[in-house]
Scaffold this active site. Sequence first.
Site, mmCIF file in Angstrom:
data_model
loop_
_atom_site.group_PDB
_atom_site.id
_atom_site.type_symbol
_atom_site.label_atom_id
_atom_site.label_comp_id
_atom_site.label_asym_id
_atom_site.label_seq_id
_atom_site.Cartn_x
_atom_site.Cartn_y
_atom_site.Cartn_z
ATOM 1 N N GLY A 144 0.835 -1.205 0.000
ATOM 2 C CA GLY A 144 0.000 0.000 0.000
ATOM 3 C C GLY A 144 0.864 1.247 0.000
ATOM 4 N N ILE A 199 7.349 11.241 -4.888
ATOM 5 C CA ILE A 199 5.941 11.067 -5.252
ATOM 6 C C ILE A 199 5.763 11.306 -6.746
ATOM 7 C CG2 ILE A 199 3.628 12.045 -4.946
ATOM 8 C CD1 ILE A 199 4.347 12.484 -2.000
ATOM 9 N N THR A 259 1.831 5.304 -0.258
ATOM 10 C CA THR A 259 1.529 6.292 -1.294
ATOM 11 C C THR A 259 1.612 5.688 -2.688
ATOM 12 O OG1 THR A 259 2.491 7.982 0.164
ATOM 13 C CG2 THR A 259 2.074 8.601 -2.112
ATOM 14 N N ALA A 260 2.700 4.973 -2.994
ATOM 15 C CA ALA A 260 2.874 4.409 -4.332
ATOM 16 C C ALA A 260 1.780 3.393 -4.645
ATOM 17 C CB ALA A 260 4.251 3.764 -4.462
ATOM 18 N N LYS A 312 3.464 25.248 -2.180
ATOM 19 C CA LYS A 312 4.918 25.245 -2.282
ATOM 20 C C LYS A 312 5.318 25.918 -3.588
ATOM 21 C CE LYS A 312 8.819 22.102 -2.954
ATOM 22 N NZ LYS A 312 9.266 20.711 -2.960
ATOM 23 N N THR A 341 11.189 14.607 -5.271
ATOM 24 C CA THR A 341 10.815 13.917 -6.495
ATOM 25 C C THR A 341 10.162 12.554 -6.297
ATOM 26 O OG1 THR A 341 13.098 13.093 -6.607
ATOM 27 C CG2 THR A 341 12.567 15.052 -7.909
ATOM 28 N N GLU A 369 6.349 14.185 1.940
ATOM 29 C CA GLU A 369 5.320 15.197 2.153
ATOM 30 C C GLU A 369 5.470 16.420 1.256
ATOM 31 O OE1 GLU A 369 5.705 15.649 6.493
ATOM 32 O OE2 GLU A 369 3.843 14.513 6.596
#
Length: 507
Positions: A14, A342, A16-17, A79, A340, A50
Amino acid sequence: MGTHRIRKVVVAGGGTAGWIAASALAYQLKDQLEVTLVESSAIATVGVGEATVPPIRNFHRFMNIDEQEFLRAVAGTFKLSISFENFVRPGHRYIHPFGITGKGTLVAGFEHFWLDSLRRGMKSELHNYSLEAMASLGNQFALTDEPEINYAYHMDAALYVKFLREKFQPCGIRQIDGKIKEVRQHPESGYVEALVLEGGQVIEGDLFIDCTGFRGLLIEQTLETGYEDWHNWLPCDRAIALQTKSVDPSPVPYTRAIAHEAGWRWHIPVQHRVGCGLVYDSRHMSDDEAQAKLLRDVGAEPVRDPWPVRFRTGRRLKAWNKNVVALGLASGFIEPLESTSIHLAMSAVMQLVELFPSEGIPDSLVRIYNDNCRRELEHVRDFIILHYHANQRDEPMWKGCREMSLPDSLQIRIDAWRDRAHVWRDQSELFATTSWIHVLLGQGVMPKQHHPLPRELSDADLRRLLDSIRGPIDRAVPRMPLQQVFIDRYCKAAPEVWNMKRPTATA
């Protein structure tokens, strides 16, 4: 070539990726695929990603994600840039802004006109001609079209996974909580056929997405794909991560990267806290020293205990091997100095959707995918190496970086810039020429000469050109509110989001 039709996709892992992959496949191909995501609640994710880069907005458009809904759900902030502090030498700082800097011609970019203005004694800084840089320095943000502003986000990674799960699981994602005990392969082709969980459940699939993190359970432990190590160019191999309370009345609209004697430290503000961490070379700093330094330097009260992350920079020799596609940390790792991680997962997933092999896995598409992934990773790698190599620090780690041999692909970029202020990029590269220019100049790499075209302008015409670019920026920035003021009226997260209990991370 795999000839079986692809109807069942299994995402192993699981985080983020994993949820980026499952969400994109289920949303884009929902009537053609069965998507199953297998993750274990007993295995913690790394949980430090993040900060993002502007292409995340392209992925969100691809997924039809509403910006305000997303930002409220993830306690996000805006950002505009990255602030690099102490990288050249202690006390030095420069800004790497997003967006366009100045206006050039088809023959000569704006940097050549600016460099010529310095030659003529006209004093200014390159960042004066960047809206994103000037707003960053004022801690300000607003959504503007004239001039247009380019931005990314800071976000709570755990909340982002929750957001993706709630939004896209109804598209048909079957989620299974379990630990993978065995990976079954076809006896002749070696293709993965099924995952066997500890409870005995068998999850069959046609295409498997490996999101099992650094261990690469499918891509490496099963298929033995191989790994290209980049430690000789990127010396850091460990990090200590931490989350603290916010102490600033308004979150800054940039990520802070702060160099120290054996690496660097990140500082990422979201709405309800700050994500911090210390990246270091274990040959020059012990784990205990790193943790003590982080706790001493953050200047705020921790909201959870720090946790360690060990890593090895590099890439799998193949991101796609047989019927397994590795994503995220399973495909490779480049430290998050330019935020980089995400992006690389999102970029890979969008490419997988574009090349999706519904009627079998042709070698031609696998070669294209692997070559594109390799080139993107190498481009990011070279950009990160530049931050280490071009320095004036005295410590052993930094001296070693300054003296090391560089990849040819990076050396020729630096040489072309030094010789005549020339920067180029492939169309598919993440970092634009303006990014390279800001970082090259920021790290103290000055060109010997520049394009002759600006010499055709008189002093008065050159000043008019510079003023025509700087004027709209100087007028726009004072009208921008502090970022916190903009967030309060545009995307402030509800208190229950701020107060959500976070999972405990493990090494």
